[in-house]
Design a protein around this motif. Structure first.
Motif, PDB file in Angstrom:
ATOM      1  N   HIS A   1       0.787  -1.230   0.158  1.00 47.17           N
ATOM      2  CA  HIS A   1       0.021   0.014  -0.026  1.00 47.17           C
ATOM      3  C   HIS A   1       1.020   1.324  -0.033  1.00 47.17           C
ATOM      4  O   HIS A   1       0.434   2.345  -0.717  1.00 47.17           O
ATOM      5  N   GLY A   2       1.835   1.293   0.778  1.00 49.93           N
ATOM      6  CA  GLY A   2       2.878   2.508   0.596  1.00 49.93           C
ATOM      7  C   GLY A   2       3.333   2.874  -0.638  1.00 49.93           C
ATOM      8  O   GLY A   2       3.226   4.148  -1.075  1.00 49.93           O
ATOM      9  N   TYR A   3       3.632   1.999  -1.558  1.00 50.69           N
ATOM     10  CA  TYR A   3       4.064   1.950  -2.986  1.00 50.69           C
ATOM     11  C   TYR A   3       2.881   2.158  -3.954  1.00 50.69           C
ATOM     12  O   TYR A   3       3.000   2.531  -5.078  1.00 50.69           O
ATOM     13  N   GLY A   4       1.684   1.533  -3.490  1.00 48.79           N
ATOM     14  CA  GLY A   4       0.349   1.666  -4.206  1.00 48.79           C
ATOM     15  C   GLY A   4       0.368   0.468  -5.223  1.00 48.79           C
ATOM     16  O   GLY A   4      -0.435   0.784  -6.222  1.00 48.79           O
ATOM     17  N   GLN A   5       1.269  -0.758  -5.232  1.00 51.34           N
ATOM     18  CA  GLN A   5       1.143  -1.511  -6.259  1.00 51.34           C
ATOM     19  C   GLN A   5       1.568  -2.957  -5.907  1.00 51.34           C
ATOM     20  O   GLN A   5       2.119  -3.096  -4.614  1.00 51.34           O
ATOM     21  N   THR A   6       1.253  -3.992  -6.648  1.00 50.89           N
ATOM     22  CA  THR A   6       1.684  -5.281  -6.281  1.00 50.89           C
ATOM     23  C   THR A   6       2.810  -5.578  -6.728  1.00 50.89           C
ATOM     24  O   THR A   6       3.214  -5.265  -8.074  1.00 50.89           O
ATOM     25  N   ILE A   7       3.951  -5.975  -6.103  1.00 51.38           N
ATOM     26  CA  ILE A   7       5.216  -6.328  -6.261  1.00 51.38           C
ATOM     27  C   ILE A   7       5.664  -7.758  -6.082  1.00 51.38           C
ATOM     28  O   ILE A   7       5.146  -8.327  -5.152  1.00 51.38           O
ATOM     29  N   LEU A   8       6.856  -8.134  -6.793  1.00 44.83           N
ATOM     30  CA  LEU A   8       7.374  -9.684  -6.497  1.00 44.83           C
ATOM     31  C   LEU A   8       8.325  -9.158  -5.294  1.00 44.83           C
ATOM     32  O   LEU A   8       9.289  -8.435  -5.591  1.00 44.83           O
ATOM     33  N   GLU A   9       8.551 -10.203  -4.617  1.00 42.57           N
ATOM     34  CA  GLU A   9       9.530 -10.138  -3.318  1.00 42.57           C
ATOM     35  C   GLU A   9       9.966 -11.419  -2.959  1.00 42.57           C
ATOM     36  O   GLU A   9       9.463 -12.580  -3.401  1.00 42.57           O
TER      37      GLU A   9
ATOM     38  N   ILE B   1      21.231  -6.020   7.742  1.00 40.76           N
ATOM     39  CA  ILE B   1      21.605  -4.569   7.017  1.00 40.76           C
ATOM     40  C   ILE B   1      20.792  -3.706   7.815  1.00 40.76           C
ATOM     41  O   ILE B   1      19.575  -4.041   8.576  1.00 40.76           O
ATOM     42  N   ALA B   2      20.912  -2.489   7.765  1.00 33.78           N
ATOM     43  CA  ALA B   2      20.150  -1.139   8.271  1.00 33.78           C
ATOM     44  C   ALA B   2      18.979  -0.757   7.511  1.00 33.78           C
ATOM     45  O   ALA B   2      19.696  -0.336   6.504  1.00 33.78           O
ATOM     46  N   PRO B   3      17.895  -0.868   7.497  1.00 36.12           N
ATOM     47  CA  PRO B   3      17.132  -0.297   6.412  1.00 36.12           C
ATOM     48  C   PRO B   3      17.099   0.982   6.145  1.00 36.12           C
ATOM     49  O   PRO B   3      17.310   1.515   5.342  1.00 36.12           O
ATOM     50  N   ASN B   4      17.249   1.917   7.121  1.00 44.15           N
ATOM     51  CA  ASN B   4      17.552   3.411   6.949  1.00 44.15           C
ATOM     52  C   ASN B   4      17.944   3.858   8.367  1.00 44.15           C
ATOM     53  O   ASN B   4      17.287   4.303   9.183  1.00 44.15           O
ATOM     54  N   PRO B   5      19.333   3.747   8.648  1.00 43.04           N
ATOM     55  CA  PRO B   5      19.960   4.269   9.982  1.00 43.04           C
ATOM     56  C   PRO B   5      19.812   5.510  10.367  1.00 43.04           C
ATOM     57  O   PRO B   5      20.081   6.071  11.208  1.00 43.04           O
ATOM     58  N   ALA B   6      19.478   6.393   9.157  1.00 41.56           N
ATOM     59  CA  ALA B   6      19.508   7.929   9.582  1.00 41.56           C
ATOM     60  C   ALA B   6      18.158   8.224  10.388  1.00 41.56           C
ATOM     61  O   ALA B   6      18.186   9.060  11.029  1.00 41.56           O
ATOM     62  N   SER B   7      17.168   7.461  10.087  1.00 40.02           N
ATOM     63  CA  SER B   7      15.873   7.819  10.798  1.00 40.02           C
ATOM     64  C   SER B   7      15.261   6.472  11.606  1.00 40.02           C
ATOM     65  O   SER B   7      14.189   6.568  12.203  1.00 40.02           O
TER      66      SER B   7
ATOM     67  N   ILE C   1      13.245  -6.117  -8.877  1.00 41.93           N
ATOM     68  CA  ILE C   1      13.069  -6.162  -7.588  1.00 41.93           C
ATOM     69  C   ILE C   1      13.021  -4.825  -6.884  1.00 41.93           C
ATOM     70  O   ILE C   1      14.078  -4.290  -6.620  1.00 41.93           O
ATOM     71  N   LEU C   2      11.933  -4.379  -6.806  1.00 45.72           N
ATOM     72  CA  LEU C   2      11.591  -3.056  -6.107  1.00 45.72           C
ATOM     73  C   LEU C   2      12.140  -2.816  -4.694  1.00 45.72           C
ATOM     74  O   LEU C   2      12.410  -1.630  -4.170  1.00 45.72           O
ATOM     75  N   GLN C   3      11.804  -3.705  -3.938  1.00 41.84           N
ATOM     76  CA  GLN C   3      11.869  -3.657  -2.480  1.00 41.84           C
ATOM     77  C   GLN C   3      13.442  -3.882  -2.074  1.00 41.84           C
ATOM     78  O   GLN C   3      14.012  -4.937  -2.360  1.00 41.84           O
TER      79      GLN C   3
ATOM     80  N   ALA D   1      16.241  -6.864  -2.490  1.00 42.98           N
ATOM     81  CA  ALA D   1      17.135  -7.057  -3.372  1.00 42.98           C
ATOM     82  C   ALA D   1      18.879  -7.213  -2.970  1.00 42.98           C
ATOM     83  O   ALA D   1      19.473  -7.911  -3.521  1.00 42.98           O
ATOM     84  N   ASN D   2      18.923  -6.554  -1.605  1.00 36.24           N
ATOM     85  CA  ASN D   2      19.902  -7.048  -1.096  1.00 36.24           C
ATOM     86  C   ASN D   2      20.271  -8.221  -0.466  1.00 36.24           C
ATOM     87  O   ASN D   2      21.385  -8.929  -0.689  1.00 36.24           O
ATOM     88  N   CYS D   3      19.053  -8.786  -0.256  1.00 38.79           N
ATOM     89  CA  CYS D   3      19.112 -10.199   0.290  1.00 38.79           C
ATOM     90  C   CYS D   3      19.410 -11.190  -0.825  1.00 38.79           C
ATOM     91  O   CYS D   3      20.323 -12.225  -0.696  1.00 38.79           O
TER      92      CYS D   3
END
Length: 184
Positions: free
Chosen positions: A66-74, A112-118, A164-166, A170-172
């Motif tokens: 929902h945050g992205y508003g689309q169905t994606i492959l993960e 991994i840290a998803p977003n260590p700034a925040s 791979i948008l997530q 992609a890192n994994c």
């Protein structure tokens, strides 16, 4: 090496919920600069895995984000529950719930840290091998997940084509391919 860590002077919680906690910190830098406010989002730790069945197929999932508003492959994954004793336990639970597959071996690929700034959380990555379908999916009330099986070569191609948008996934995939000596 210069110490760059900030000193936390105080924190105030602005919002607390099961899925999101936001706080406002007041800090001072090593150089004496006051940083006020600095906002931090607190999340539980996450897990994800490149999951390969016993016959060599990669288990992927498609779901609406929902945050992205689309169905994606993960790749399969999710949030660690407070009662999960370890990231591996959480990953095995998530794999079984989302896909119905159980895996013989889980190889830790690091964190991994998803977003260590925040954000304050980590994502633990795994390579799961020897997967067998042993049950139907056991999805949460708000989950609708389609399981997609594909050859490893197809996953490599999706990564090369930036499909791979997530970013955490992609890192994994990158680390799994590195482990499998499949990067090229």
């Amino acid at each position: 090496m210069t110490a760059l860590d900030w000193k936390l002077l105080d924190s105030e919680y602005l919002f607390k919920d099961a899925w999101l906690t936001a706080r406002k910190d007041r800090c001072i830098t090593p150089g004496g600069k006051l940083v006020d406010p600095y906002y931090v989002l607190e999340y539980a730790n996450w897990v994800n895995a490149v999951a390969i069945t016993e016959d060599g197929m990669v288990v992927m999932i498609r779901q609406y984000r929902h945050g992205y508003g689309q169905t994606i492959l993960e790749v399969p994954g999710g949030t660690m529950d407070p009662d999960d004793p370890s990231p591996e336990f959480a990953m095995r639970r998530e794999l079984l719930e989302e896909t119905g597959y159980a895996f013989d071996i889980l190889i830790p690929l690091g964190s991994i840290a998803p977003n260590p700034a925040s954000s304050n959380n980590l994502t633990y990555m795994f390579l799961a091998t020897g997967g067998k379908k042993i049950q139907a999916q056991q999805l949460d009330d708000n989950e609708e997940i389609e399981v997609v099986l594909m050859p490893l070569a197809d996953l490599k191609q999706l990564l090369k084509e930036n499909k791979i948008l997530q970013s955490l996934h992609a890192n994994c995939i990158f680390y799994a391919l590195l482990h499998l000596k499949e990067l090229c």
